[in-house]
Design a protein around this motif. Sequence first.
Motif, short mmCIF file in Angstrom:
data_model
loop_
_atom_site.label_atom_id
_atom_site.label_comp_id
_atom_site.label_asym_id
_atom_site.label_seq_id
_atom_site.Cartn_x
_atom_site.Cartn_y
_atom_site.Cartn_z
N ALA A 187 -2.02 4.36 -14.63
CA ALA A 187 -2.66 4.22 -13.33
C ALA A 187 -3.61 3.03 -13.27
CB ALA A 187 -3.43 5.50 -13.00
N PHE A 188 -3.94 2.48 -14.44
CA PHE A 188 -4.93 1.41 -14.49
C PHE A 188 -4.30 0.06 -14.79
CE2 PHE A 188 -6.74 5.43 -15.98
CZ PHE A 188 -7.48 5.71 -14.86
N ILE A 189 -3.03 -0.06 -14.50
CA ILE A 189 -2.34 -1.34 -14.57
C ILE A 189 -2.23 -1.86 -13.14
CG2 ILE A 189 -0.18 -2.51 -15.17
CD1 ILE A 189 0.21 -0.31 -17.29
N ASN A 190 -2.42 -3.13 -12.96
CA ASN A 190 -2.45 -3.70 -11.61
C ASN A 190 -1.03 -3.75 -11.03
OD1 ASN A 190 -3.20 -4.98 -9.28
ND2 ASN A 190 -3.50 -6.97 -10.21
N HIS A 191 -0.66 -2.70 -10.34
CA HIS A 191 0.66 -2.61 -9.74
C HIS A 191 0.75 -3.53 -8.52
CE1 HIS A 191 1.71 0.79 -12.27
NE2 HIS A 191 0.58 1.38 -11.92
N GLU A 192 1.93 -4.10 -8.30
CA GLU A 192 2.13 -4.94 -7.13
C GLU A 192 2.18 -4.09 -5.86
OE1 GLU A 192 4.71 -8.75 -8.05
OE2 GLU A 192 5.72 -6.98 -8.82
N VAL A 193 1.64 -4.63 -4.78
CA VAL A 193 1.70 -3.96 -3.48
C VAL A 193 3.04 -4.27 -2.84
CG1 VAL A 193 0.68 -3.79 -1.19
CG2 VAL A 193 -0.78 -4.11 -3.19
N VAL A 194 3.81 -3.24 -2.57
CA VAL A 194 5.13 -3.42 -1.95
C VAL A 194 4.94 -3.53 -0.44
CG1 VAL A 194 7.42 -2.45 -1.62
CG2 VAL A 194 6.22 -2.11 -3.80
N PRO A 195 5.36 -4.63 0.17
CA PRO A 195 5.22 -4.76 1.63
C PRO A 195 6.18 -3.82 2.34
CG PRO A 195 6.47 -6.61 0.75
CD PRO A 195 5.99 -5.81 -0.43
N SER A 196 5.82 -3.39 3.51
CA SER A 196 6.71 -2.51 4.27
C SER A 196 7.92 -3.29 4.76
CB SER A 196 5.97 -1.91 5.46
OG SER A 196 5.68 -2.90 6.42
N ALA A 197 9.02 -2.58 4.93
CA ALA A 197 10.25 -3.21 5.45
C ALA A 197 10.01 -3.80 6.83
CB ALA A 197 11.38 -2.19 5.47
N GLU A 198 9.21 -3.12 7.64
CA GLU A 198 8.92 -3.61 8.99
C GLU A 198 8.17 -4.94 8.95
OE1 GLU A 198 6.36 -2.35 12.99
OE2 GLU A 198 6.38 -1.05 11.21
N SER A 199 7.18 -5.06 8.05
CA SER A 199 6.41 -6.29 7.97
C SER A 199 7.26 -7.46 7.48
CB SER A 199 5.19 -6.10 7.08
OG SER A 199 5.56 -5.81 5.75
N VAL A 200 8.15 -7.20 6.52
CA VAL A 200 9.04 -8.26 6.05
C VAL A 200 9.96 -8.71 7.18
CG1 VAL A 200 10.91 -8.82 4.46
CG2 VAL A 200 8.95 -7.52 3.65
N HIS A 201 10.47 -7.76 7.95
CA HIS A 201 11.34 -8.09 9.08
C HIS A 201 10.60 -8.95 10.11
CE1 HIS A 201 14.50 -7.67 12.09
NE2 HIS A 201 13.56 -7.29 12.96
N ARG A 202 9.35 -8.59 10.42
CA ARG A 202 8.56 -9.37 11.37
C ARG A 202 8.32 -10.79 10.86
NH1 ARG A 202 3.14 -6.57 12.69
NH2 ARG A 202 2.98 -8.37 14.11
#
Length: 584
Positions: A187-202
């Motif tokens: 839990a203390f590893i800097n995980h990447e933030v996955v962008p939402s599919a909607e935001s990528v589409h926009r």
Amino acid sequence: MIENGDLILHYLERLGVKYVFGVPGGSIEPLYNALARSERRGGPKAVLARHESGAAFMADGYARATGKLGVCISTSGPGATNLLTGVANAYADGIPMLVITAQPSIERFGLGAFQEGSCTGINTVSIFDSCTRFNTLVSHPAQLEHKLLMAIGYALSNQPGPVHLSVPLDIMRAKSPDPAGNLNMRAFINHEVVPSAESVHRLLKELAYVQKATLVIGEGCAGAMEPLLALAESRNWLIVTTPMGKGLVSEYHPLYRGVFGLGGHESARDALHPDNAERVIVIGSALDEVTTGGWDPNAIFSNRLIHLSGNPDHLSRSVMSRLSILGSPRLLLEPFAKYLKHAAPRKQKYLPGADGFPKHVKYADKEACLDVEAPVKPQALYWALSQACPRNTPVLMDTGNSFLWGVHYWRTNPPLSDSTKLFHIGMGFATMGWAIGAAVGMALARPDTPVICFTGDGSMLMSGQEITVARELDLNILFIVLNDSHLGMIKHGQRLGRAEDIANRLPQVDFAAMAKAAGLPSQRITRLKELDDIGVDSLFSKPGPFVLDVVVDSEQVPPMRQRTKVLTGGNHEQQVRIPDESLV
């Protein structure tokens, strides 16, 4: 059962932390005892700084070089307050750091204990409140493990920064169960933030038909340069970097136009002009004064802005943007490159111009880079050393003229990997003397490569004692002191803004002699040709530290017009003639 100090060291060892920076004292003694036991079993080692602020700077440099947690510790009272500036500097730059300060035993709170910093005295927990991501007093032994893990989680999150635990003497000595295998650290590893599919589409929709765009690379683009360059090359979009992002792309890339922001290049400003950029895509950077050219509405700070970052703090100032998206730059850019690639990427040629400079970057006073006469021109010093240093050499630029000259004139080598960053400045809080301590931390993290630290005479007089740590540990650091007997940025800022000429002069100091007195090899030079006598290659190849005291031309004006503009008011150029960067 083990002492709580050993418990802390257990978790640091699991995180891969190799060094703990600090200055001992009575109340922190149990943690130093645990460090002694840790060293004997091959765990994290104690590094003795000369001042607690230096310890914080070292932890900062270690974290920048490794991506791991930097750790600094101090005793109670003044030990804690001495850490504060270094912690604030790390907070402003988003550097993950665990800060542990001591207190007298909790039963002695309010009784005037020696160096007390409790809630009934000079409350050190309260003092750290505004420059940490997590800040707490451990008031019971059973709290320590869970509060430690909470702190680590905050420090290594997608809003990284320092965290602070204040631990009383009796609680640090208390016994806890051996934690081996109890709690996982994933839990203390800097995980990447996955962008939402909607935001990528926009995002794809917004950029699909844009012909002219400029990509602005911030420090958060480390690890995402491959898809970013693929996107830029497929669309022939221009590239600039922020000062903190400098070095993530080759300065000889044909689409690169230089640095935009404090100390930057006119060619970068041109690349952001509406005529050249229908959209300005800022990636992995906060929109602060340094990055936005003093919030220039004709460059980044406009409704042409698209702002992408995995750090929500970065997006907090982009209220004027067309689109702001929270997500890992790498995960956002990979679909860019896939879906926006209408043609095969062009074969890019990384070729210098006939004069050896990048073809498309406009340097102010380029002729000064080739002037080898006395007194030493800072432009020439930076240009010469940047070409002579080994390709994998990290360089740190201290606050003041040091980083202004560096942002503009230091030629960064093409990075060795997608995530490598070799150019380092501390511009968020801009603390003088930061680079000296940070170079020590960075050299410990990268023992197989030399490290360069540019600092000024003002910073050296503030924090120069930390060079003795480099000598003690035999670290390969080249400390370069720009010696002009002034606080140079203050002096030139006063002149450019037509302020009073006051409180900017320093005594003439022979820093080479000071270094020799401290046991470090050193040399003082007054003209650039003397570098040949020393042998530049040997400066990087010999083990141990070296201090190069360079008497520089104090009348050379660094590229700081943007900063002067902010200080003198929005429409200052109507009242005060500030020279163009190309003239300074």
